[in-house]
Enzyme design. Structure first.
Site, PDB file in Angstrom:
ATOM      1  N   ASP A  57      55.680 -37.925  44.522  1.00 55.18           N
ATOM      2  CA  ASP A  57      55.008 -36.815  43.824  1.00 55.18           C
ATOM      3  C   ASP A  57      55.050 -35.462  44.543  1.00 55.18           C
ATOM      4  OD1 ASP A  57      54.136 -39.259  42.892  1.00 55.18           O
ATOM      5  OD2 ASP A  57      52.019 -38.861  43.196  1.00 55.18           O
TER       6      ASP A  57
ATOM      7  N   GLU B 144      47.053 -41.298  36.864  1.00 56.51           N
ATOM      8  CA  GLU B 144      47.324 -40.711  38.176  1.00 56.51           C
ATOM      9  C   GLU B 144      47.580 -39.211  38.006  1.00 56.51           C
ATOM     10  OE1 GLU B 144      49.431 -44.384  40.488  1.00 56.51           O
ATOM     11  OE2 GLU B 144      50.830 -43.202  39.325  1.00 56.51           O
TER      12      GLU B 144
HETATM   13  C1  FRU Z   1      51.806 -41.390  41.701  1.00 54.87           C
HETATM   14  C2  FRU Z   1      51.113 -42.057  42.875  1.00 54.87           C
HETATM   15  C3  FRU Z   1      49.755 -41.432  43.103  1.00 54.87           C
HETATM   16  C4  FRU Z   1      49.512 -41.730  44.552  1.00 54.87           C
HETATM   17  C5  FRU Z   1      50.885 -41.598  45.136  1.00 54.87           C
HETATM   18  C6  FRU Z   1      51.148 -42.531  46.271  1.00 54.87           C
HETATM   19  O1  FRU Z   1      53.183 -41.553  41.713  1.00 54.87           O
HETATM   20  O2  FRU Z   1      51.008 -43.440  42.643  1.00 54.87           O
HETATM   21  O3  FRU Z   1      48.746 -41.939  42.266  1.00 54.87           O
HETATM   22  O4  FRU Z   1      48.598 -40.817  45.117  1.00 54.87           O
HETATM   23  O5  FRU Z   1      51.796 -41.858  44.096  1.00 54.87           O
HETATM   24  O6  FRU Z   1      52.359 -42.238  46.887  1.00 54.87           O
END
Ligand code: FRU
Length: 507
Positions: free
Chosen positions: A50, A232
């Site tokens: 992300d 998320e």
């Molecule tokens: C989204 C996610 C978020 C988390 C991160 C972990 O892709 O699953 O919810 O904070 O990636 O790398």
């Protein structure tokens, strides 16, 4: 997520043993490696997911990102860091945030605390504050529900060095397993900071006067949107349509996307500083991008009012196969930076997204292609990275489109059929790494008189913006050799077609 946590734990265990050299990461990247994006941000080496902490401050657009510097698969998360003065060319900076005793550094946001409400800067200075999720891996593995908490860190030197707040976590966990990805913004009307947090498959909103003390404000989402997976990476921001202000709530979901796996939905409604109310009825789902590879996208904080744009960046992958796509020196790239706008849809405001104008500086001289009946257009030589702008009047049966092809018979299709628009990567290149990869993905576009497509083709991705961005389709591809031919197919009239090379963003 569960699989990723198990994977990370085994990686932690492995970290205590001598490591075989698995990767060329230590080598200086040339950005010429096979499938290395030429006009999209990708990390110099190793794993990225992300985008995080995107904030504009003193002339720089900051991009932090989920990063595991020791491997090209997901693992103990850090915040990698790059900055840009034009959203297009990026300067790599050292890792900003490392895991600590409270856990890995999961996704979150950053703000400029202009009035030093947090008191984290000495008087007269302005702290940049990052708000992120701590993910404590041992508790997670033991099945504890309280292993995700929210922490903050601050920088007094334009993001070059960071200090974790000694009172972390600033928001402890109330006993909910998935409790993460804070996006924070200043709500001027109520003079409060607002945090929007993904909590299982709901949104929780919190408020704070100072970024340190947070009070629960409201919940959204029980009856709204898609619920096929965990929510998320939320975001909440205002946009104006015909003089009226609306609030847009972005929300990523995994799994449960319309094409399988990960995708980002949105809601449009009102926000009074405490509570978000959806304009659309429960059960309606809207997606920011109908392709398979635009996930966890959020928008930049701190864009000056004089600019006024809402700028977005997404991660160009999907958890179904992100860990196994066939690159080794690095894994995954971001979408092009995009601006978000509302347009008047059939039943209310809808979101459009298209590349920011800064991308145009990469465009070389456009070449006009011959126009006329689609069946008579000769195939044209092309090479990525490039942008192709076409206008097609579809024939009565509404079956038309174009294909990028190479000498190995690989074909990446963009098809308008039965009023829907698709990207077809069924035979676009390497796909054997995941049963979920190959396929045709798209969504209804409606019966358009003229199909208007802006297509950004990089060496390993395509982003299609139809009708000025009312429909976006983003997909990654791994052709065994570059696409070198453009062919049109179906019935209809090509009224205009212009192709321009894009200059690569790396020195
Ligand atoms: C989204 C996610 C978020 C988390 C991160 C972990 O892709 O699953 O919810 O904070 O990636 O790398």
């Amino acid at each position: 997520m569960k699989i990723r946590y198990l994977l990370a734990l085994s990686l932690l265990a492995l970290a205590c043993q001598p490591q075989p050299q698995t990767d060329t990461a230590a080598a200086t990247p040339t950005y010429d490696e096979p499938w290395r994006p030429q006009v999209h941000y990708s990390p110099p080496s190793q794993w990225m997911n992300d985008p995080n902490g995107m904030v504009y401050h003193e002339g720089e657009y900051h991009l932090f990102y989920q990063h595991y510097p020791d491997s090209n698969v997901w693992g103990p998360m850090h915040w990698g860091h790059a900055v840009s003065t034009d959203l297009v060319h990026w300067e790599q900076l050292p890792i900003a945030l490392y895991p600590d005793s409270l856990g890995y550094i999961f996704s979150g946001s950053a703000v400029v605390d202009a009035h030093n409400t947090s008191g984290l800067a000495p008087t007269g200075q302005v702290p940049m504050v990052a708000i992120f999720t701590y993910h404590e891996p041992v508790g997670a593995e033991a099945g504890r529900l309280d292993h995700q908490t929210q922490g903050i860190a601050y920088s007094l030197d334009r993001g070059r060095s960071w200090t974790k707040y000694e009172g972390n976590p600033v928001l402890p966990n109330p006993g909910i397993r998935d409790f993460r990805d804070p996006k924070v913004f200043w709500h001027a009307e109520s003079e409060h900071w607002v945090m929007i947090l993904a909590v299982a498959d709901r949104i929780h909103l919190y408020r704070s006067p100072n970024l340190l003390d947070w009070t629960f404000a409201s919940e959204f989402g029980a009856e709204y949107g898609a619920h096929g997976g965990v929510w998320e990476c939320p975001d909440l921001f205002p946009l104006t349509l015909d003089g009226q202000e609306w609030w847009v709530l972005l929300l990523s979901i995994n799994p449960g996307g319309p094409n399988g796996g990960s995708a980002t939905q949105y809601f449009v409604g009102d926000f009074d500083g405490q509570t978000f109310t959806s304009h659309y009825p429960a059960g309606q789902t809207l997606w920011i991008d109908e392709g398979k590879d635009n996930y966890a996208g959020v928008t930049w904080s701190g864009i000056p009012a004089a600019d006024g744009r809402r700028l977005f960046l997404g991660w160009m992958s999907n958890w179904q196969y992100a860990n196994v796509v066939p690159t080794t020196a690095w894994r995954s790239a971001m979408t092009l930076p995009r601006r978000l706008d509302l347009w008047a849809g059939p039943d209310g405001p809808r979101l459009a997204n298209r590349p920011v104008r800064e991308v145009a500086q990469l465009e070389g001289n456009p070449k006009a292609l011959p126009v006329g009946g689609l069946e008579s257009i000769p195939s044209a030589p092309i090479s990525a990275p490039m942008v192709l702008r076409v206008q097609i009047i579809p024939g009565a049966e509404r079956r038309c489109g174009l294909t990028f092809a190479n000498g190995q018979g690989e074909r990446l299709g963009i098809d308008y059929r039965g009023d829907s628009l698709y990207v077809d990567r069924s035979e676009a290149g390497r796909a054997g790494f995941s049963a979920d990869f190959a396929g045709r993905h798209g969504a209804p576009l409606g019966a358009v008189d003229t199909l208007t497509l802006d297509i950004y083709l990089d060496v390993a991705s395509v982003e299609v913006f139809a009708q000025g961005g009312r429909l976006a389709l983003t997909e990654i591809v791994f052709p065994e050799q570059p696409y070198e031919q453009l062919q049109f197919h179906g019935a209809g009239t090509l009224v205009s077609a212009k192709c321009a090379p894009l200059e690569r963003i790396w020195p």
